[in-house]
Scaffold this active site. Structure first.
Site, mmCIF file in Angstrom:
data_model
loop_
_atom_site.group_PDB
_atom_site.id
_atom_site.type_symbol
_atom_site.label_atom_id
_atom_site.label_comp_id
_atom_site.label_asym_id
_atom_site.label_seq_id
_atom_site.Cartn_x
_atom_site.Cartn_y
_atom_site.Cartn_z
ATOM 1 N N LYS A 1 41.495 37.904 35.518
ATOM 2 C CA LYS A 1 41.392 36.832 36.279
ATOM 3 C C LYS A 1 39.644 36.924 36.565
ATOM 4 C CE LYS A 1 44.616 37.896 40.531
ATOM 5 N NZ LYS A 1 44.832 38.419 41.968
ATOM 6 N N GLN B 1 41.849 40.485 46.525
ATOM 7 C CA GLN B 1 43.412 40.525 46.080
ATOM 8 C C GLN B 1 43.791 42.124 47.034
ATOM 9 O OE1 GLN B 1 44.445 40.076 42.468
ATOM 10 N NE2 GLN B 1 45.793 42.200 42.869
ATOM 11 N N ASP C 1 44.295 31.446 46.888
ATOM 12 C CA ASP C 1 45.910 32.547 46.611
ATOM 13 C C ASP C 1 46.824 31.571 47.584
ATOM 14 O OD1 ASP C 1 45.474 34.677 45.576
ATOM 15 O OD2 ASP C 1 44.685 35.828 46.875
#
Ligand code: GUN
Length: 289
Positions: A52, A96, A119
Site C-alpha cells: 500500500k 491494518q 477503508d
C-alpha cells in the site's frame, strides 16, 4: 473465456490517479497523504501494508507508515487513532487488520473519523454504502465492482452467490451486487459456514464470488457453463520457492476457468484492485476536504 485482469486494470487506475495528483501539485497544492497503522509483526500484513505504501509512491501520494509493537494496548492504539484524526496533514488512514487478540477491532474502527476512514469500515460509511449514498466503499468489494464495470460484465437480473460473510468482503459485496446500480441489480445469495446446500446454490448461480480463504474450494463440478467467477481468496501456501510460499485463491482455476465466461486469476485479479481502490478513496478524502 475472458480473464478479468486486475493487475492491468489496477495499473490503469493508478495511472489515472497519478495524472490527477500531477494536476493538484501543478497548482501548488500538497499531494494527498495516506497513513497506515500496523500493530505487530504478522508477515502477510506487513507485506500488504508495504504494498500500500509503495503504491502511494507510485501515484505521487505522500505516505506515513506507523508500526506499533504487538504489546500495544487498546488505549495506546486509541490514542494513535485520535492523533491521526486530528492531524490535518493526513487525509485518510487505515488500521491494518487483523489486530492482536487483546485489542477489540470494532472499538478501534469506530474511533476512526469517518471522513478519514478510507477503508470504509466505520458503521457510518458502511451504512451509507448500503443506502447507495456517496461514501468510501471498502477497497476489496469496490475493486470487484470496478473490475465488473470496466469489463462490462453483465450483472443485471443475474443470480449471484457470495461465499463468505466477512465484514470486509462478503457482507459488503453482497449488498453492492444487489443495489439498483450497474454493475449491480443482481439477485444475491449470501452463503456461509452454516449453508447446507452450497453445491446446488453455486451450480444455479450466474456469478460466483468466493471470499472464503480455502484453497481449491470451488471445483469445476460446482460451476455452471458460462459462469462469472470472482476469486477473492488469498492464501499463502508454503513451497520451495525463494519466497517460501505461493499465493493461491479459493478456485480450482485450471478446471473452473474452462467453464467460465469471465474469471479473475490469483494472483493478479482482485488483490491488485484492492490497493488501487484504497488510493482512489484517499484521493476522494483529499478532495472532500
Ligand atoms: N486486512 C485485510 N484486508 C484489509 C483491508 O482491506 N484493510 C485493512 N485495514 N486491513 C485488512
Amino acid at each position: 473465456m475472458i480473464i478479468l485482469d486486475g493487475k492491468k486494470t489496477s495499473e490503469d487506475i493508478k495511472q489515472e490517479i497519478s495524472e490527477e495528483v500531477k494536476l493538484i501539485v501543478a497548482k501548488g497544492l500538497r499531494p494527498p497523504r495516506l497513513a497506515a497503522v500496523i500493530v505487530g509483526n504478522d508477515g502477510a500484513s506487513l507485506t500488504y501494508v508495504g504494498s500500500k505504501v509503495k503504491a502511494c509512491n507510485r501515484v505521487g501520494f505522500d505516505s506515513t507508515l506507523i508500526r506499533l509493537p504487538n504489546k500495544t494496548t487498546q488505549n495506546q492504539l486509541l490514542e494513535k487513532v485520535e492523533q491521526l484524526n486530528n492531524d490535518s496533514a493526513i487525509d485518510g488512514y487505515i488500521v491494518q487488520l487483523p489486530l492482536p487478540e487483546h485489542i477489540d477491532s470494532q472499538t478501534i474502527l469506530m474511533a476512526i473519523n469517518p471522513a478519514k476512514d478510507v477503508d470504509g469500515f466505520h458503521p457510518s460509511n458502511f451504512g451509507k454504502m448500503a443506502l447507495n449514498l456517496p461514501t468510501f466503499i471498502s477497497a476489496t468489494p469496490h475493486g470487484i465492482m470496478e473490475l465488473l464495470k470496466r469489463y462490462k460484465v453483465p450483472t443485471e437480473g443475474k443470480q449471484t452467490i457470495v461465499i463468505g460473510r466477512s465484514d470486509i468482503v462478503g457482507k459488503p459485496i453482497s449488498i453492492l451486487m444487489g443495489l439498483k446500480t450497474n454493475p449491480g441489480n443482481s439477485t444475491v445469495t449470501l452463503a456461509h459456514s452454516r449453508t447446507s446446500n452450497i453445491n446446488s446454490l453455486t451450480l444455479s448461480s450466474d456469478i460466483i464470488i468466493s471470499a472464503l480463504g480455502v484453497p481449491n474450494f470451488l471445483k469445476a463440478d460446482m460451476v455452471k457453463e458460462n459462469a462469472v467467477v470472482i476469486d477473492v481468496g488469498i492464501t499463502r501456501l508454503k513451497d520451495s520457492s525463494e519466497k517460501g510460499y505461493k499465493i493461491v485463491g479459493d478456485v480450482d482455476y485450471e478446471n473452473v476457468s474452462k467453464k467460465c465466461s469471465f474469471i479473475t486469476p490469483v494472483p493478479g485479479g482482485v488483490g491488485p484492485m484492492t490497493i488501487a481502490m484504497l488510493l482512489k478513496n484517499c484521493l476522494l478524502a483529499y478532495n472532500n476536504k
